[in-house]
Design a protein around this motif. Structure first.
Motif: not given
Length: 948
Positions: A36-44, A194-201, A207-209, A354-356
């Motif tokens: 119900i109250y999700p935590l936004t990681l990045f845009y959407g 975890v390391f690759v995903v967090v760094v990529s995130l 880049d999106s910002r 798609q990249s993620l």
């Protein structure tokens, strides 16, 4: 005192959480709050703990609790947000995901949650995209965005669930009771991902910002430009109360923005759009208020939830307040819709997801072999230490592993030193044993001729010898028995309370065994099984027990017990069994490896034979080692496997038309190591004059040279498509230029001069005619696309062909010089067809007849029925079709070459489209023609005797 109480309380809580229903209730509560109250990681993209809670419940408590958790969280979410179609699709998707995870867990009990979840979303990618695009008729980008969004969110939650489960397994119990373990390879795999995903995130978010900030600056610049134009007109009094509304409409038309002017009471006095009502207050809360220096376009957690981000941007509007002079009584706002920038925003969101998604999948593919590489020395070391006792016993050679990790290599070195010390001690014990045996033999030889020879034999016996009289008293207890049982001779001989030496069979049972046999020379014996010896310390050991009963005088009996400690024998037997089992396992592994090698060889051969390119591989000696069937299909030169590469090159040079193609010289250069890569094209001497591309590449492995590879690729179809594309561009550009030029010319005349109404009407009719011509051309191009993609839709019904032909003929009689006559014979001429497409075919055929019969007076259309066919012949008396080009007549963009080519227009698509339509109706279209006498096109459509 307080820390101790807190620790005890924590232990109590952890123990309670291990109760399945309590843990499930807690997971349901946390999952419902997270959904119900999700935590936004990045845009959407939000972290919705509901999915992670379901996976944790599935892994820790089982499938039933996983489904209960999913049902409860989904029900709470639907009650809170309402049962929308989007929510129902999400629930269904998570249900399918949970089924997949349950099946994965049943197949691989301790499998990785992340790996199972990633495989699920990769497997479901194409089915979901196909269902959404082709079944639900959704936009492909929207389907991809929705799928990538839920896939990325699910994989992030699976990653978090995997970390939680592993933490719970390794830390959820007291250290003294902890039994849960996790393979080191899985730990390494997980934390690499975890390391690759967090760094990529972080990188993708940055880049999106940046891209969204650029869009924000563009919007600000455009709206500021419009605002400056408005304020300038206000300051210079170009805008007045009388012309203000008309000016706002002009700004909207020229600048593509809506300018809103408010009075000092904030009421609207002018607007470029009807959506803002004049005279009412402007509610700015319905817009995103843009300011310079502030990135107002950046997505925030409260703006939209889950996958509604793109829907939000599709309908959002931005507003900008213009700076006006203080003496002006107006306030100026500039409004623009986000729809103008929606495609760029959508591309940013879709590209990021798609990249993620690809980073998730790629990181897992890369992390698996990397983790195995890191932990493989430890695994081999574990196996080696388990085999250490067997290697010591059999003097086996130990193949110690090596590692590039310093700590692991130090551990291997220390264990190796320990093993060397054990080997030395074991060898010393072996030598001592041999020396002891030599001493026993020497002592026996010395006592051989002495009076105590009997005593010496008993004492030196390697078996324990115990003699018992009729009363059950031990009268003899040799040294081997002392050693075996750990008792001194004095402690048992003639002692009535001597300790028990055996367990298993009782004395009564042993006497019963002896009574089964007859005395032979005053003796009888029996072998007793299922009996064990007991040492002084109470330990039990296996023995071989043989009892001999000897009859003495006065009805007395003597019992001699011959006992052998078979501990070593038992161990040897167990070792032999272990060796046999290990050998059997090794044989099975070798057999499986052999099968795997054969399967790999079959896969390689199948791959080589299934590729569309021709492959030829030569070794360094010039011998062809690989050649697939595709080469023989391309050139028909036979099978060159095992033959010289120069023979193949010479055969190719004979059938190639390209002058500078010299394959013999090229192959010699590769054999001599003068070249490493060559790419060329050539034409083949066959009927189609096929075009091929060839590249030759050195095939090297470090330390080895395996020769070179020739790859032939048939580019004939590509060349044909390129020619068709060029013809399309040429024809369409030529045919478009004429009507467009005519329309533009008449429009410019009408704009420059005040023409009479009659002449304007004449110009408008010409413009309409050229527009219809342009529309017809575009419709032909679209029909070509539909036909080539099998996308043409037919609306089948019963069509009166005679009325249809007469109607089309009448239309052409009005606008053509020739007179068109329709002749109908026997038949009702009803066909099951698409009326509009049949009309299109008739227009094409009659139009061609009119165009290619200039100067003639008539065109004849004849209709009749013949067996199961409806026959329609369209005959003209024009220029005819040369015999040498008749095979090309029904190809795209082809037009008959004649002296009046410049006067006769067209795209060359009509006959191609007509033939495709007729064939889709299960009919045929043919023609006969003679140069200078005309042509007759014959259409045959099937009759429909019975109503469908």
């Amino acid at each position: 005192m307080l820390p101790i109480m807190a620790a005890k309380m924590l232990v109590w809580i952890v123990e309670k959480l291990r109760i399945a229903w309590i843990g499930t209730v807690i997971l349901i509560v946390l999952g419902a709050i997270g959904s119900i109250y999700p935590l936004t990681l990045f845009y959407g993209v939000q972290l919705m703990f509901g999915s992670a809670a379901v996976l944790v419940a599935l892994r820790l408590h089982g499938g039933m609790y996983g489904f209960i958790t999913l049902a409860a969280i989904s029900g709470i979410h639907l009650l809170y947000n309402g049962p929308t179609s989007h929510c129902l699709y999400m629930v269904f998707g998570h249900f399918i995901e949970l089924l997949w995870m349950l099946g994965w867990q049943m197949r691989w009990k301790n499998g990785s949650i992340m790996k199972a979840n990633a495989v699920f979303w990769v497997v479901m990618l194409l089915p979901v995209l196909g269902y959404g695009h082709y079944i639900l008729n959704m936009n492909l980008d929207e389907v991809k965005y929705a799928y990538m969004h839920i896939a990325v969110v699910s994989m992030v939650n699976a990653l978090i669930a995997g970390i939680i489960v592993d933490f719970w397994i390794t830390n959820g119990e007291l250290p003294s009771k902890r039994t849960g373990t996790i393979p080191l390879s899985r730990i390494a795999f997980k934390y690499v991902v975890v390391f690759v995903v967090v760094v990529s995130l972080f990188l993708l978010s940055a880049d999106s910002r940046r891209q969204l900030s650029q869009i924000h600056e563009t919007i600000i610049l455009n709206m500021k430009h419009a605002a400056n134009a408005v304020t300038k007109d206000l300051d210079e009094r170009f805008l007045t109360v009388q012309n203000m509304q008309r000016g706002m409409e002009r700004y909207h038309h020229l600048l593509d923005v809506n300018v809103i002017i408010l009075d000092k009471n904030d009421r609207v006095i002018a607007s470029g759009l009807d959506t803002v009502i004049i005279g009412e207050y402007l509610n700015t809360s319905n817009y995103r208020y843009l300011k310079e220096g502030e990135s107002s376009i950046i997505f925030r957690s409260g703006d939209a939830y889950y996958s509604d981000a793109l829907t939000y941007w599709k309908h959002a509007s931005f507003i900008y307040k213009a700076d006006v002079e203080s003496d002006t009584s107006y306030r100026v706002f500039v409004e623009t819709s986000s729809a103008n920038y929606y495609s760029r925003i959508e591309r940013i969101y879709l590209t990021t997801l798609q990249s993620l998604f690809l980073i998730f999948v790629t990181s897992m593919v890369v992390a698996a072999p990397l983790s195995r590489k890191v932990v493989s020395p430890l695994i081999r070391l574990t196996r080696m230490t388990g085999l250490l006792p067997r290697l010591l016993f059999r003097k086996g050679k130990m193949d110690w592993p090596t590692s590039h990790v310093m700590e692991v290599q130090i551990l291997i070195g220390n264990l190796r030193k320990m093993a060397d010390v054990l080997l030395e001690q074991f060898e010393q014990i072996r030598q001592d044993k041999l020396t002891l045996e030599d001493r026993v033999r020497a002592r026996t030889k010395e006592l051989k001729n002495s009076e105590e020879i009997k005593r010496a034999i008993i004492d030196s016996s390697i078996d324990a010898i115990i003699a018992v009289d009729s009363n059950g008293l031990i009268i003899e207890f040799n040294p081997e028995a002392e050693r075996m049982f750990g008792l001194k001779r004095e402690e048992v001989v003639l002692e009535t309370d001597a300790p028990s030496l055996f367990q298993g069979a009782s004395c009564v049972e042993i006497k019963g065994m002896l009574e089964r046999y007859e005395y032979i020379r005053g003796k009888r014996h029996a072998n007793v099984e299922e009996i064990s010896g007991i040492r002084r310390d109470g330990s039990v050991f296996p023995i071989e027990y043989r009892i001999v009963e000897i009859q003495l005088g006065n009805n007395e009996k003597l019992y001699n017990l011959f006992i052998k400690d078979i501990t070593d024998k038992t161990r040897a037997e167990e070792e032999r069994v272990r060796h046999a089992l290990a050998l059997e396992k090794l044989n099975a592994e070798l057999f499986n490896e052999k099968i795997a090698i054969q399967e790999q060889r079959d896969i390689s051969e199948h791959f080589i034979e299934s590729v569309r390119e021709g492959l030829v591989m030569s070794d360094r000696s010039g011998m062809i080692t690989i050649v697939n069937r595709r080469v023989e299909e391309m050139f028909g030169l036979g099978n060159f496997l095992g033959r010289s590469i120069e023979e193949f090159a010479q055969a190719m040079d004979k059938v190639v038309l390209t002058d500078d193609f010299n394959l013999v010289d090229q192959t010699r250069a590769f054999l001599h190591g003068e070249r490493a890569f060559v790419e060329m094209e050539f034409s083949f001497n066959n009927k189609e004059k096929s075009v091929f591309s060839l590249y030759i590449k050195q095939v090297d492995v470090p330390g080895k040279n395996h020769g070179f590879l020739l790859v032939f690729r048939d580019r004939t179809e590509e060349e044909r498509l390129n020619r068709m594309k060029n013809e399309l561009i040429s024809v369409v550009s030529h045919e478009l230029r004429t009507p467009v030029a005519t329309i533009m010319g008449y429009v410019e005349l009408m704009m420059m001069y005040d023409l009479p109404a009659s002449q304007q009407q004449e110009f408008m009719e010409t413009i309409s005619s050229e527009g219809s011509r342009l529309s017809s051309l575009l419709e032909d191009v679209l029909d070509i696309q539909r036909l080539d993609n099998d996308g043409m839709t037919y609306h089948m019904t019963y069509v009166p062909l005679l009325e249809l032909v007469e109607g089309v003929a009448e239309q052409w009689n009005i606008k053509s010089i020739q007179r068109i006559y329709v002749h109908a014979f026997n038949g009702d001429f009803f066909a099951y067809a698409d009326q509009n497409r049949m009309t299109q075919v008739l227009h094409n055929l009659i139009g061609n007849a009119v165009k290619y019969s200039p100067g003639t007076e008539r065109i004849d259309i004849t209709m009749w029925e013949e067996n199961e066919w409806i026959c329609i012949d369209v005959r003209d008396y024009g220029i005819g079709i040369p015999e040498n080009v008749q095979d090309q007549l029904f190809t795209k963009f082809y037009r008959v070459d004649n002296s009046d080519h410049r006067q006769i227009g067209g795209t060359g698509l009509g006959l191609y489209i007509s033939r495709k339509i007729v064939e889709d109706h299960h009919g045929t279209i043919t023609f006969i023609s003679a140069v200078g006498k005309g042509s007759t096109f014959k259409v045959r459509l099937p009759k429909q005797e019975d109503l469908l």
